[in-house]
Design a protein around this motif. Structure first.
Motif, PDB file in Angstrom:
ATOM      1  N   GLU A 103       0.825  -1.210   0.000  1.00 12.59           N
ATOM      2  CA  GLU A 103       0.000   0.000   0.000  1.00 12.59           C
ATOM      3  C   GLU A 103       0.859   1.260   0.000  1.00 12.59           C
ATOM      4  O   GLU A 103       0.554   2.241  -0.684  1.00 12.59           O
ATOM      5  CB  GLU A 103      -0.921  -0.013   1.214  1.00 12.59           C
ATOM      6  N   GLU A 104       1.939   1.266   0.776  1.00 12.64           N
ATOM      7  CA  GLU A 104       2.734   2.482   0.950  1.00 12.64           C
ATOM      8  C   GLU A 104       3.764   2.691  -0.157  1.00 12.64           C
ATOM      9  O   GLU A 104       4.071   3.838  -0.516  1.00 12.64           O
ATOM     10  CB  GLU A 104       3.451   2.444   2.300  1.00 12.64           C
ATOM     11  N   VAL A 143       5.993   2.838  -6.169  1.00 11.16           N
ATOM     12  CA  VAL A 143       4.883   3.769  -6.394  1.00 11.16           C
ATOM     13  C   VAL A 143       4.411   4.241  -5.018  1.00 11.16           C
ATOM     14  O   VAL A 143       3.557   3.622  -4.390  1.00 11.16           O
ATOM     15  CB  VAL A 143       3.716   3.101  -7.152  1.00 11.16           C
ATOM     16  N   PRO A 144       4.969   5.350  -4.508  1.00 13.19           N
ATOM     17  CA  PRO A 144       4.594   5.820  -3.169  1.00 13.19           C
ATOM     18  C   PRO A 144       3.114   6.166  -3.080  1.00 13.19           C
ATOM     19  O   PRO A 144       2.536   6.703  -4.027  1.00 13.19           O
ATOM     20  CB  PRO A 144       5.468   7.064  -2.972  1.00 13.19           C
ATOM     21  N   GLU A 145       2.520   5.859  -1.948  1.00 12.46           N
ATOM     22  CA  GLU A 145       1.131   6.225  -1.671  1.00 12.46           C
ATOM     23  C   GLU A 145       1.128   7.714  -1.327  1.00 12.46           C
ATOM     24  O   GLU A 145       1.526   8.116  -0.241  1.00 12.46           O
ATOM     25  CB  GLU A 145       0.617   5.384  -0.500  1.00 12.46           C
ATOM     26  N   GLU A 146       0.676   8.549  -2.280  1.00 11.48           N
ATOM     27  CA  GLU A 146       0.911   9.989  -2.214  1.00 11.48           C
ATOM     28  C   GLU A 146       0.345  10.643  -0.964  1.00 11.48           C
ATOM     29  O   GLU A 146       0.910  11.611  -0.456  1.00 11.48           O
ATOM     30  CB  GLU A 146       0.344  10.673  -3.456  1.00 11.48           C
ATOM     31  N   ALA A 147      -0.770  10.151  -0.454  1.00 14.24           N
ATOM     32  CA  ALA A 147      -1.389  10.795   0.706  1.00 14.24           C
ATOM     33  C   ALA A 147      -0.542  10.647   1.964  1.00 14.24           C
ATOM     34  O   ALA A 147      -0.636  11.471   2.879  1.00 14.24           O
ATOM     35  CB  ALA A 147      -2.780  10.219   0.941  1.00 14.24           C
ATOM     36  N   GLU A 148       0.284   9.603   2.013  1.00 14.43           N
ATOM     37  CA  GLU A 148       1.027   9.306   3.248  1.00 14.43           C
ATOM     38  C   GLU A 148       2.536   9.325   3.068  1.00 14.43           C
ATOM     39  O   GLU A 148       3.270   9.704   3.988  1.00 14.43           O
ATOM     40  CB  GLU A 148       0.595   7.931   3.781  1.00 14.43           C
ATOM     41  N   VAL A 152      10.446   7.192  -1.106  1.00 20.43           N
ATOM     42  CA  VAL A 152      10.969   5.879  -0.750  1.00 20.43           C
ATOM     43  C   VAL A 152      12.433   5.873  -1.182  1.00 20.43           C
ATOM     44  O   VAL A 152      12.742   6.209  -2.329  1.00 20.43           O
ATOM     45  CB  VAL A 152      10.195   4.741  -1.451  1.00 20.43           C
ATOM     46  N   PHE A 153      13.330   5.506  -0.275  1.00 22.07           N
ATOM     47  CA  PHE A 153      14.756   5.597  -0.585  1.00 22.07           C
ATOM     48  C   PHE A 153      15.500   4.447   0.089  1.00 22.07           C
ATOM     49  O   PHE A 153      14.950   3.708   0.905  1.00 22.07           O
ATOM     50  CB  PHE A 153      15.322   6.947  -0.141  1.00 22.07           C
ATOM     51  N   GLU A 154      16.773   4.294  -0.259  1.00 21.67           N
ATOM     52  CA  GLU A 154      17.592   3.219   0.284  1.00 21.67           C
ATOM     53  C   GLU A 154      18.857   3.774   0.932  1.00 21.67           C
ATOM     54  O   GLU A 154      19.406   4.779   0.484  1.00 21.67           O
ATOM     55  CB  GLU A 154      17.974   2.231  -0.821  1.00 21.67           C
ATOM     56  N   VAL A 155      19.308   3.087   1.989  1.00 20.29           N
ATOM     57  CA  VAL A 155      20.540   3.437   2.691  1.00 20.29           C
ATOM     58  C   VAL A 155      21.423   2.193   2.722  1.00 20.29           C
ATOM     59  O   VAL A 155      20.939   1.106   3.074  1.00 20.29           O
ATOM     60  CB  VAL A 155      20.256   3.897   4.131  1.00 20.29           C
ATOM     61  N   PRO A 156      22.693   2.307   2.388  1.00 21.65           N
ATOM     62  CA  PRO A 156      23.573   1.131   2.453  1.00 21.65           C
ATOM     63  C   PRO A 156      23.597   0.539   3.866  1.00 21.65           C
ATOM     64  O   PRO A 156      23.764   1.259   4.854  1.00 21.65           O
ATOM     65  CB  PRO A 156      24.945   1.689   2.066  1.00 21.65           C
ATOM     66  N   LEU A 157      23.436  -0.771   3.942  1.00 21.66           N
ATOM     67  CA  LEU A 157      23.426  -1.420   5.248  1.00 21.66           C
ATOM     68  C   LEU A 157      24.753  -1.254   5.963  1.00 21.66           C
ATOM     69  O   LEU A 157      24.794  -1.154   7.196  1.00 21.66           O
ATOM     70  CB  LEU A 157      23.096  -2.910   5.076  1.00 21.66           C
ATOM     71  N   VAL A 158      25.843  -1.207   5.213  1.00 22.44           N
ATOM     72  CA  VAL A 158      27.158  -1.056   5.835  1.00 22.44           C
ATOM     73  C   VAL A 158      27.236   0.233   6.655  1.00 22.44           C
ATOM     74  O   VAL A 158      27.905   0.277   7.703  1.00 22.44           O
ATOM     75  CB  VAL A 158      28.277  -1.106   4.765  1.00 22.44           C
ATOM     76  N   PHE A 159      26.559   1.288   6.209  1.00 22.14           N
ATOM     77  CA  PHE A 159      26.517   2.532   6.973  1.00 22.14           C
ATOM     78  C   PHE A 159      25.722   2.357   8.258  1.00 22.14           C
ATOM     79  O   PHE A 159      26.163   2.751   9.341  1.00 22.14           O
ATOM     80  CB  PHE A 159      25.907   3.655   6.126  1.00 22.14           C
ATOM     81  N   LEU A 160      24.554   1.757   8.154  1.00 23.59           N
ATOM     82  CA  LEU A 160      23.666   1.650   9.310  1.00 23.59           C
ATOM     83  C   LEU A 160      24.171   0.661  10.352  1.00 23.59           C
ATOM     84  O   LEU A 160      23.816   0.771  11.532  1.00 23.59           O
ATOM     85  CB  LEU A 160      22.268   1.238   8.850  1.00 23.59           C
ATOM     86  N   MET A 161      24.980  -0.305   9.950  1.00 27.57           N
ATOM     87  CA  MET A 161      25.487  -1.305  10.884  1.00 27.57           C
ATOM     88  C   MET A 161      26.814  -0.899  11.520  1.00 27.57           C
ATOM     89  O   MET A 161      27.434  -1.684  12.243  1.00 27.57           O
ATOM     90  CB  MET A 161      25.627  -2.653  10.198  1.00 27.57           C
ATOM     91  N   ASP A 162      27.247   0.317  11.282  1.00 26.36           N
ATOM     92  CA  ASP A 162      28.442   0.850  11.934  1.00 26.36           C
ATOM     93  C   ASP A 162      27.999   1.556  13.214  1.00 26.36           C
ATOM     94  O   ASP A 162      27.336   2.592  13.152  1.00 26.36           O
ATOM     95  CB  ASP A 162      29.153   1.827  11.002  1.00 26.36           C
ATOM     96  N   PRO A 163      28.351   1.033  14.401  1.00 23.52           N
ATOM     97  CA  PRO A 163      27.883   1.660  15.646  1.00 23.52           C
ATOM     98  C   PRO A 163      28.360   3.091  15.829  1.00 23.52           C
ATOM     99  O   PRO A 163      27.774   3.832  16.628  1.00 23.52           O
ATOM    100  CB  PRO A 163      28.431   0.729  16.741  1.00 23.52           C
ATOM    101  N   ALA A 164      29.367   3.491  15.091  1.00 20.25           N
ATOM    102  CA  ALA A 164      29.820   4.887  15.175  1.00 20.25           C
ATOM    103  C   ALA A 164      28.744   5.842  14.657  1.00 20.25           C
ATOM    104  O   ALA A 164      28.751   7.035  14.987  1.00 20.25           O
ATOM    105  CB  ALA A 164      31.105   5.070  14.374  1.00 20.25           C
ATOM    106  N   HIS A 165      27.807   5.312  13.853  1.00 20.56           N
ATOM    107  CA  HIS A 165      26.727   6.139  13.317  1.00 20.56           C
ATOM    108  C   HIS A 165      25.459   6.070  14.171  1.00 20.56           C
ATOM    109  O   HIS A 165      24.447   6.665  13.804  1.00 20.56           O
ATOM    110  CB  HIS A 165      26.406   5.711  11.880  1.00 20.56           C
ATOM    111  N   HIS A 166      25.502   5.356  15.277  1.00 21.42           N
ATOM    112  CA  HIS A 166      24.352   5.257  16.177  1.00 21.42           C
ATOM    113  C   HIS A 166      24.470   6.353  17.232  1.00 21.42           C
ATOM    114  O   HIS A 166      24.907   6.115  18.359  1.00 21.42           O
ATOM    115  CB  HIS A 166      24.291   3.873  16.827  1.00 21.42           C
ATOM    116  N   GLU A 167      24.072   7.546  16.872  1.00 17.81           N
ATOM    117  CA  GLU A 167      24.234   8.701  17.754  1.00 17.81           C
ATOM    118  C   GLU A 167      23.098   8.780  18.768  1.00 17.81           C
ATOM    119  O   GLU A 167      21.972   8.369  18.485  1.00 17.81           O
ATOM    120  CB  GLU A 167      24.267   9.982  16.914  1.00 17.81           C
TER     121      GLU A 167
END
Length: 209
Positions: A103-104, A143-148, A152-167
């Motif tokens: 839906e989203e 196809v984003p649900e325009e009302a909500e 929609v985007f993507e972030v490399p997992l390698v960035f998010l799994m680095d605890p230095a980025h967990h502020e």
């Protein structure tokens, strides 16, 4: 092969992700705020589910996220996983997460392969969220649900799994200071429950044992 390729992730997921949704919540928006709690203690949480969608790309897995529209009455402009409340017509948390994702974002369930669950997460708005970890086969059309959904985007997992980025950031709330995780990335402010669940993904999958 790196730890963030699809094959390596599948191998790590065995025995690290939950095979079924845990019966009790493992983490919450109040975890960093023992003296500034927001979650009602004597109120039954509302059931919800989100998809934690991982897309294989040439440089490794990417986590797919949504940006909510800025005019919404609740959580306006926030970064979120696709998902929402579990309806009575949903067979289970996986069905709810797949329905809400389609839906989203417009991504059909045929592209999505659920492979496990994170710990459940209790939000400050008293939703008990079941995060469904899934691999999403490339080739889908967003196809984003325009009302909500604004984007929609993507972030490399390698960035998010680095605890230095967990502020750890903070905001004032009713005269008290509340703390929360934040993971700013290229102008996107990933924070709150979404960041808390990403932090749980790190704990289960990549934190040194």
């Amino acid at each position: 092969m790196t730890a963030f390729d699809e094959a390596a992730f599948r191998t790590r997921a065995v025995g690290r992700l939950h095979a079924a949704p845990p019966r009790t919540h493992g983490f919450s928006d109040d975890d960093l705020n023992p003296t500034a709690r927001m979650i009602p203690e004597n109120e039954e949480p509302k059931p919800a589910a989100v998809l934690v969608p991982l897309v294989p790309r040439p440089d490794g897995l990417h986590l797919l996220l949504t940006e909510r529209q800025p005019h919404l009455r609740s959580h306006a402009g926030q970064i979120a996983f696709p998902g929402g409340r579990i309806d009575d017509t949903d067979a289970d948390a996986v069905a709810a997460a797949l329905r809400e994702t389609q839906e989203e974002t417009g991504i059909a369930p045929s592209f999505v392969e659920p492979i496990g669950f994170l710990d459940t997460y209790l939000t400050s708005t008293n939703y008990r969220v079941v995060p469904v970890v899934a691999l999403v086969r490339p080739g889908f059309t967003v196809v984003p649900e325009e009302a909500e959904v604004k984007d929609v985007f993507e972030v490399p997992l390698v960035f998010l799994m680095d605890p230095a980025h967990h502020e750890r950031h903070s905001r004032d709330w009713q005269g008290l200071t509340r703390y929360y995780y934040a993971m700013p990335w290229q102008g996107r402010y990933i924070w709150g429950a979404t960041a808390g669940m990403i932090r749980n993904l790190y704990r289960l999958m990549y934190e040194p044992k």
